[in-house]
Design an enzyme around this catalytic site. Structure first.
Site, PDB file in Angstrom:
ATOM      1  N   GLU A  84      30.621  47.935  68.621  1.00 54.85           N
ATOM      2  CA  GLU A  84      29.657  46.990  69.187  1.00 54.85           C
ATOM      3  C   GLU A  84      29.771  46.948  70.704  1.00 54.85           C
ATOM      4  O   GLU A  84      30.788  46.506  71.246  1.00 54.85           O
ATOM      5  CB  GLU A  84      29.872  45.574  68.644  1.00 54.85           C
ATOM      6  CG  GLU A  84      28.876  44.583  69.233  1.00 54.85           C
ATOM      7  CD  GLU A  84      29.159  43.136  68.868  1.00 54.85           C
ATOM      8  OE1 GLU A  84      28.231  42.313  69.021  1.00 54.85           O
ATOM      9  OE2 GLU A  84      30.294  42.831  68.453  1.00 54.85           O
ATOM     10  N   GLU A 120      24.080  35.435  64.749  1.00 53.07           N
ATOM     11  CA  GLU A 120      25.232  35.154  65.604  1.00 53.07           C
ATOM     12  C   GLU A 120      24.727  34.438  66.849  1.00 53.07           C
ATOM     13  O   GLU A 120      24.569  35.042  67.915  1.00 53.07           O
ATOM     14  CB  GLU A 120      25.981  36.433  65.966  1.00 53.07           C
ATOM     15  CG  GLU A 120      27.260  36.154  66.761  1.00 53.07           C
ATOM     16  CD  GLU A 120      28.062  37.394  67.072  1.00 53.07           C
ATOM     17  OE1 GLU A 120      28.730  37.913  66.153  1.00 53.07           O
ATOM     18  OE2 GLU A 120      28.012  37.851  68.226  1.00 53.07           O
TER      19      GLU A 120
END
Length: 302
Positions: free
Chosen positions: A175, A274
């Site tokens: 990520e 998120e």
């Protein structure tokens, strides 16, 4: 085209509720079929197991351990001199997957409890992916000067991780995290950098984690980047920019357009929520209920 599937990131959603068991139950009652948790190591195993059984939830993502946070560490994958600690943390995360899926262990599940409280993950239906955190440029070091060394360490660790994860039918994720706002010292900060590293490693069970919040801040050009990199994306996460609130909150991003783009491009994975709720989490999920009303709610297990 099938509707998108959404997972609740319990490290962010339902902050008004105390502890993961309550958040698991809230995610289930809110219509989610899956959850993700960054570091779920400090909960009472029995309480979380009971909540997970009641909700019937799938755990799609956890992170490798961050390292020594008191010393400023946030992942170890690319940090020189910390290769042994990265591999130990990977072993810990994989062991949680063993417990989760009910497989036999050479080290009992209770060993995971002793090193992180992970035995309770066995209550979930399955584990899909582990985010292999790259970590930060060492304090005081020049990013450009240490880039080659850190990439070499990351490649070494990723090749090791790919072999370990392949034996367990797990996917490792990379990520990029933006260095303009969120974490100025993080090593991996653009999709281009992550994709180049994935190409060098060349393992099919290592994929890209696309957090649209970070991608927008670092590069913009979301339509082009989504189309270019989606074939190697294993997981998507969403939050509005710049406030990191709900997709429906004021900001730069047109999420109805982005969700339609993901559908049109054939994305089949989960979209992780998120973000920081601006108020009550359930009330703030009106955008998701509207999406389900328009596109339908995916059947569990699809």
């Amino acid at each position: 085209m099938a509707p998108l599937r959404f997972s609740a990131n319990l490290s962010w959603l339902f902050p008004e509720l105390p502890g993961l068991p309550a958040r698991v139950r809230a995610a289930g009652s809110s219509g989610f079929e899956a959850v993700e948790v960054a570091w779920p190591y400090a909960e009472t195993p029995e309480a979380l197991a009971r909540a997970a059984r009641e909700a019937g939830l799938r755990l799609v993502l956890i992170n490798t351990p961050p390292g020594d946070q008191e010393k400023g560490e946030m992942g170890l994958g690319a940090v020189p001199g910390r290769q042994a600690a990265f591999r130990e943390g990977l072993e810990q995360a994989v062991r949680s997957g063993h417990c989760l899926m009910g497989r036999k262990l050479s080290v009992p599940c209770k060993g995971a409890v002793a090193r992180g409280g992970l035995v309770y993950l066995a209550a979930f239906l399955r584990l899909d992916m582990i985010h292999l955190m790259a970590g930060r440029v060492p304090q005081g070091a020049d990013r450009i000067a240490v880039k080659a060394e850190m990439e070499a360490v990351f490649l070494e660790n990723l090749r090791h991780a790919a072999g370990v994860l392949a034996q367990e039918d797990l996917v490792g994720l990379l990520e990029p995290i933006n260095t303009r706002i969120t974490d100025p010292q993080y090593f991996l900060d653009t999709p281009q950098q992550a994709a180049a590293i994935l190409q060098k490693v060349g393992r099919p069970n290592l994929q890209l984690q696309m957090d649209i919040f970070h991608w927008q801040i670092m590069d913009g050009n979301l339509t082009g980047n989504i189309r270019e990199f989606l074939p190697i994306v294993g997981h998507v996460q969403v939050a509005q920019v710049p406030g990191r609130g709900e997709p429906s909150s004021p900001g730069e991003l047109n999420f109805p357009y982005l969700f339609q783009l993901l559908e049109d491009e054939g994305y089949k994975g989960f979209v992780g929520c998120e973000y920081q709720p601006r108020g009550d989490t359930v009330e703030g999920l009106s955008w998701l209920r509207s999406y389900w009303d328009r596109r339908g709610h995916p059947e569990a297990g699809q």
